[in-house]
Every structure is written in structure tokens, then in C-alpha cells.
Design an enzyme around this catalytic site. Sequence first.
Site, mmCIF file in Angstrom:
data_model
loop_
_atom_site.group_PDB
_atom_site.id
_atom_site.type_symbol
_atom_site.label_atom_id
_atom_site.label_comp_id
_atom_site.label_asym_id
_atom_site.label_seq_id
_atom_site.Cartn_x
_atom_site.Cartn_y
_atom_site.Cartn_z
ATOM 1 N N THR A 28 0.903 -1.040 0.321
ATOM 2 C CA THR A 28 0.217 0.090 0.115
ATOM 3 C C THR A 28 0.904 1.698 -0.201
ATOM 4 O O THR A 28 2.073 0.912 0.348
ATOM 5 C CB THR A 28 -0.914 0.017 1.431
ATOM 6 O OG1 THR A 28 -1.593 1.230 0.950
ATOM 7 C CG2 THR A 28 -0.350 -0.056 2.753
ATOM 8 N N GLU A 29 0.573 2.230 -1.072
ATOM 9 C CA GLU A 29 1.388 3.127 -1.163
ATOM 10 C C GLU A 29 2.068 3.368 -0.604
ATOM 11 O O GLU A 29 2.681 5.151 -0.261
ATOM 12 C CB GLU A 29 1.261 4.141 -2.509
ATOM 13 C CG GLU A 29 0.051 4.478 -2.546
ATOM 14 C CD GLU A 29 -1.597 3.399 -3.162
ATOM 15 O OE1 GLU A 29 -1.332 2.488 -3.161
ATOM 16 O OE2 GLU A 29 -2.049 3.894 -4.254
ATOM 17 N N ASN A 30 1.177 4.441 1.072
ATOM 18 C CA ASN A 30 1.216 5.573 1.830
ATOM 19 C C ASN A 30 2.143 4.285 2.796
ATOM 20 O O ASN A 30 2.647 4.761 3.841
ATOM 21 C CB ASN A 30 0.141 5.456 3.204
ATOM 22 C CG ASN A 30 -0.742 4.523 3.317
ATOM 23 O OD1 ASN A 30 -0.399 3.313 2.388
ATOM 24 N ND2 ASN A 30 -0.889 4.589 4.265
#
Lengths: 214, 214, 236, 236
Positions: free
Chosen positions: A48-50
Amino acid sequence: MSAGWTREQMAARAAQDIPDGAYVNLGIGIPELVAQFVPEGREFIYHTENGLLGMGPQPTEEERDLDLMNAGKKHVTIIPGAAYFHHADSFSMIRGGHIDVCVLGTMQVAANGDIANWSTGAPDAIPAVGGAMDLVQGVKRIFVITQHTTKTGDPKLVEKCSYPLTGPGVVSRIFTDLAVVDVTEDGFRVAELAPGINFEEVREKTGAPILPPK
Amino acid sequence: MSAGWTREQMAARAAQDIPDGAYVNLGIGIPELVAQFVPEGREFIYHTENGLLGMGPQPTEEERDLDLMNAGKKHVTIIPGAAYFHHADSFSMIRGGHIDVCVLGTMQVAANGDIANWSTGAPDAIPAVGGAMDLVQGVKRIFVITQHTTKTGDPKLVEKCSYPLTGPGVVSRIFTDLAVVDVTEDGFRVAELAPGINFEEVREKTGAPILPPK
Amino acid sequence: MINKQYASVAEAVADIPDGATVMVGGFGASGSPIELLHALIDHGATDLTVINNNTGNGEVGLAALIGNGQVSKMICSFPRSSQSKVFPELYRAGKVALEIVPQGTLAERIRAAGAGVPAFYTPTTVGTVLAEGKEVREFNGRPYVMESWLKADFALIKCEVADSLGNLTYNKTARNFSPLMCMAATTTVVQTKTLVDRGGIDPEHVVTPGIFVNRVVEVTQPIHEDVLIAEGRSYP
Amino acid sequence: MINKQYASVAEAVADIPDGATVMVGGFGASGSPIELLHALIDHGATDLTVINNNTGNGEVGLAALIGNGQVSKMICSFPRSSQSKVFPELYRAGKVALEIVPQGTLAERIRAAGAGVPAFYTPTTVGTVLAEGKEVREFNGRPYVMESWLKADFALIKCEVADSLGNLTYNKTARNFSPLMCMAATTTVVQTKTLVDRGGIDPEHVVTPGIFVNRVVEVTQPIHEDVLIAEGRSYP
């Protein structure tokens, strides 16, 4: 009304095309359901890109940690073997071609693989792109899961996107309620029809020429 | 023979010009001695480009860890509050202007601040630059500690470097055995003479015009 | 002895001038430095350019700063959220400007500023409206867009543990943009849940080395933005 | 279940072909993957381009690989050292090529490859012979040199603890270039002092996330290059 695939069946079908051991990024909406349908004997690692690799399912109320969320800002859990990192490292994974598969929802996909899923381009719309443009350019294979048409019956698989592009020529395969559709050098080609769906129906509901299954 | 400053005195004099709380990178040779002469009441934090902030003094035989070294490949220790990081982060500190002072040795320094300290340019020399070019471009203030002349009496402070440059116009102050010399818009200017040294001697041994102390 | 501790959030933000560019850590509610943001509201600096992935939620923290009229421009990747009403209203009213930057490009531009890299090339936005007016250049037959570094005067950061030298660790995905912003701001101001003496963080576990941090304030019971919103709170 | 463990260093390097570009972690002796390098000598691949900060020490590890005639080109920042005689002799004899890259540019080029950034600008080398033939461009009135990414087919890495998913931690300054090289190679091969099950490394303390690692071999008693040299050893 045709039979076709439900949202869950679309996600399950997409999961079938993800190889064992793949690093996978799932978009918001139907793509999130893919994680519920990992085929027997395979394992996917979710990015997940966060800033998290090894995302697990949603937490119970007791498990919930307000500082542990996914890119859709939903609270999540982690699997053993997870890792946290900052945003530059996270998007290095994306832009550097380290993520194997990204599954996205969309507004439109064109026969040449163009995707438009971030903005309607309406004059009063507030633009909001998030990580979509990084994902479509960086991830090795871009899958799309989408209803074949909009709620008002307009095709979402089109000759040319009328909405502003997220990225040109990036989509490789589309999973709709009616069919699995490949983006080929010759344009759209049906790879597989949903149960109870015939090619003619798919052709009618597609806004661009589409080839039948080989 | 004149009195002048010893190597230790040159290092001690340079240390006087480093402000309290500075992040400092020390080159190999005389610059390393600076750490032994931190003025009373000040604290410097030492950066070494191979991935350590908070470098301490040399270890005893018992303290020595083969995996803990500085950029000169000497074994070192760490202070409480140290941090390890990889080379890209380390050179972000350098190139990004986060290091306050770098103290370097040199082969030549020119009156316009050019420095040449990485290669003689001899045809059979094997070039070896290390982090020198990153340091001179990135660190906020570049100090040089050097003997005023070579062993054969040639000036090291020159009109124009004859050796290949490490970087152009980067040096701000030079600490030699004879004087503290500033690089100004008007060229070299003596800021301070070593005990027993007069300006004429410095002028004689300098390979470029040099101004007397103000 | 170097000690970067400040006594209060108020002191730590007191010199942020009108017109400053301010990076604010956090991704949505996770990592949002609520106490520093509220101190900035109390301080009252205006005409700020704020860099954050979003535009805040509810009527607290970053959304409250915007709602208080202190922000003239937002640089972010995703200004919409289900709980973000303040920004859309002011934006539609023409009271706040918006520069939209893809999330990965935003992260890389901030890192580039910290790393002394004035510009770099990325495939992101090629062939889209967001590449309009930007230099496009081919490498190995593929087009890339040139992007420039993004610096700030101040960064407001929330961390988990800090030592007195400014070494930091974060909590889970609250890490996000914060380590990058620490690198890219002239003055980095950190609120930490726990402040320890030097040596209190294992040197192998430091995420942000102290060289990137200027001020540390202990806020031992930080309020989470999600909690404030669930309680329907607003600020001031 | 994903498991990246390989049974031996020999198996882990068995498919490195002649002509491959190979990154080798380490800075001097610290972090040098001696067992993987010796396995590569046993394997015998030739015409290699090797990327490392240096060129090895004594007659073991990287120096031995070069001495064995398997390396046709070195890309490094500092090919000299007091204990490095192998490379200088072969270089002067014209038997190995050299590309000299400043240390920070080397690190940033490797990171750029891993991050999908084909080129970037740096002030390093401006006004020097190392900038000759390179594009120089001004940003904000200051000149910068354009540098391109540096990729490899394989990376050989030494770490301290790895789990079966390839998450890594390092020991002190043995970290150096290794996390960057893991990002930049098509196939990253790691020797680890300790191999743990997934979950054996705190997710907050992972330095290299497993996505950048392909193969992990446990070498529980790694020989340190400094020790081999002190003993006057050579390889094979």
C-alpha cells in the site's frame, strides 16, 4: 438480464491471473476484494503506497490502530514479515518496476490500453490524482476490474477515452461483469466470457471494436 | 626556520572557527586531528560519508568492531545519539547542504577558491575521487588545512590550480602552518599570522597575490 | 551539549512568518501533527503555502488551518476526502490556490530538495494533462517528464520517539512523508510522543537522523485527528 | 508460502552469466559479501562489469575475483587502497577497464535505477574533468551535471539478519551501498548471518524490504575480509 459475474466473481477471476509470490497493489473498490480470493496454494504480498508491504485484512475493533492504514485511508493489519517505509521508498517500489501487479478500478479504458480513472475533467471538479499516475506508469502489469458499462449503460471500454488520461497504453487486461478482455495490438479481444454471456452482448456493450475469443 | 604552527596547532586553530552544534565532516590526514581540539563549551557532531552520524574517537582493541569504520577505512566508535544510514541518505546530507563544515587536506588551492585534492593528473595515475567532489559542492563551508608549501617548497596556495580540480570556487578559509588565509573576492587575504611568522614570509611562499591582514 | 528541545509547541512555531512555505507530515489522519498545527493557528501566520498529501479532515488540524484563512495555496496529491469540506469550499470560492502533484512525484520532489538534486525525470504523468507545460525527454526510447525539487521554510512533523539530538522514529504508517519533509525544510519542527536522552534510540533503528531536525517538542498525549473528528470537534 | 531461501552460496550465484553486470555491496572490507564473491569465483563467470565503491583488498573477495581475470570493467569511486594491488596491476596492464564515479553520484545513480528515475541533476563534478562530455544545465543560476541511473543484472549483498521474505537488516557501517544495490539489480542475492522466520524482524526496523530481494542464503559464520587479509590469505 444476463447472468455475468458479480463483483466478488470479478475479483476472484482477476486473482486467478496473479502468479504465486506476486507483489500486488490493489486499488480502492472492487479491486480490494481480490485479497479475499487468493487461489489455493498461492501467496500474494500486498503493497500500500502510504508505506507498508505485507498488508493484512481489516482489523477487528480491538486490533485497530489509528496509525495503521492503507492508501484508501482504511485501517488495516499487517502480516508477519511486513515492513514500514517512507513515501519515497514506497514509490520507488512502484516507479522502479518492483510491484508485479496493480489492480485498479476505472472510469474508462481505451482499446490501446489508455486508462482514465482520476478525473471527469468537469470544470468545477477538484482534481485529485493521488498515486494513480505513478501506479499505471510503474507497475509491471496493470489489471482493471470494472463493470462493463456505467450505471446509465454507457460503455466503459471505449475507442478513445473522453475523460483526462491517467496514463497512455498501460492496461493489459480488463475484468468486467461480462468478460475478461485483453488489450492487444489489434485492440480489445475477449479472452473469456462470463457464464451465460455471449460474445454479441459483449460487443454491443463495448464502445470500440472487439475481437472474439481465439 | 620560522616558528609557525604544528599540525596539531593548525587543527586546533581550525576547530576555533567551527560553531557550536555544527555537523562536521573531516577529511583524511591533518583534518582528522580537529576532533581532538574541540573548544571548551562546544560540541560538534561528526559525519562520515560511509553512513554514520555521531562518529566517536578511535576504539581500543577491545572496543573495535570490524564493521564500524569511517570513510578513511579506519575503525571508529560511536557516540550516544549516533545513527546509521545508507550511502544515498549519507550523500543527501552532503549534497543537500545539511553538513555545516567540511575540513579537507589539499594539493592546491587557488585564489578564487578552486581546490585540487584528488589527482595529480599524471598519465599513469589511477584516478580515485571518492566523495571529495560531492563534499566540496555540497557542504556549506569548506575549510582546508594544509602545509603552506609542498615538501619541495612549492606553493600550495596558487593563482590557478595546475592539478585537475575537485571543485571550482568552493573553499572559504585555509589553515596553514604559517597563517589563516581567507578566499575573498579580491583573492587570498591573510586573516591571522602564526606566531613568529611575518606577512612577508607568507607572501613569499604563496603562489598568488595575497593581501595582508586588515 | 546540543539539545534541540523546545519547551512548548507555541515556542516551536513562533517564528513562522506570513508567506512561509510549510510542509506538514501525515497521510490523511495518520501522522498529522495536530498540536503543532493548532499552535500555528494560535500563532496566526497567514498567506502560507502548505505542502501535504491531502487537505485535512473535519474542522481540526490542517483543515482548521485552511478554514481559518491562513493558507493561500495547497500543494498536494489528493485534496478530496469524505471528511474534508473546508478546502473544497474555499477552493471553489477562489480563496485558496491548488497545485496538484502525483503522490510519488510529490514524495520524490521533496526528497530531491533534501538531497540537493534540483531536478529529475519520472515517467509519471507522461501523456496526461498534468505533464502540460513540462519538459518531456526520452531515455532509452521511453518518455519521461522533468520535475523539480520542492523545498520549504518549515516542516511540521509528528513522530513517536525523538532524542535530544533530533533522531526520530515513527509509528507504523504514520511515517509516510515525514522523513522526507524533515530533509527538505530549512527548519524542521517535530512533536514527539516520547523524548529520550541521546542514546535512547538504537542507532540501527533511527529513521530520521538528527541532522535533519532543528526543534523537538514533547507532546506526550497527542490527540489523534480521527478521535477529534469522531467527537465532532473543531479548532479553535 | 513464499520462501526466498537458497541452500548454498553456490546455488545462489549459479546462473550469473558471462558478461553480466554485478553490484557488490560493501565499502572497503565492511559489508563485503566474501562467501558470495568466492562462490562467484568458483562459478567462473567472466567478462563481468562490477560495481562497488572500491576494487577489493588483498587477494580475497572482490580483489580475488578481479585477480582471477573474471572482471573486464570496474565502476567505482575509489580504486586505490593501501592493500589493493590486484586492480592497479591489471588496470595498468590494460586488462580491466575503469569508470570512475564520485561516491555520492554512484550512490544516487544506483538509487535512481531502483526508483525508476532515468536521470537527475547534481552539482557534483561541475567544473571538473569528470563532467567532460556530460550535459550541464543551470537551475536557479547554479550549474548541475546530468547523471543517469545505474542498473545491474545481479547484486551480491551481505546482511546481518534476513527473514524468509527477504527483509533485511545490516550491521553498523556495513550497511553502506547495500540497500541501494538491492533496489537496482534484477536479481538480488543476499548472504545473511542469521536467517529468521517471517515476523522475526520488527517491521519498524526493516532496512531493505523483501520486495527488493530475490535470494537469501544463510552464512552463519561469515569471514571478514579484514581477518583474511590479516592472515595473509588468498583465494582460491
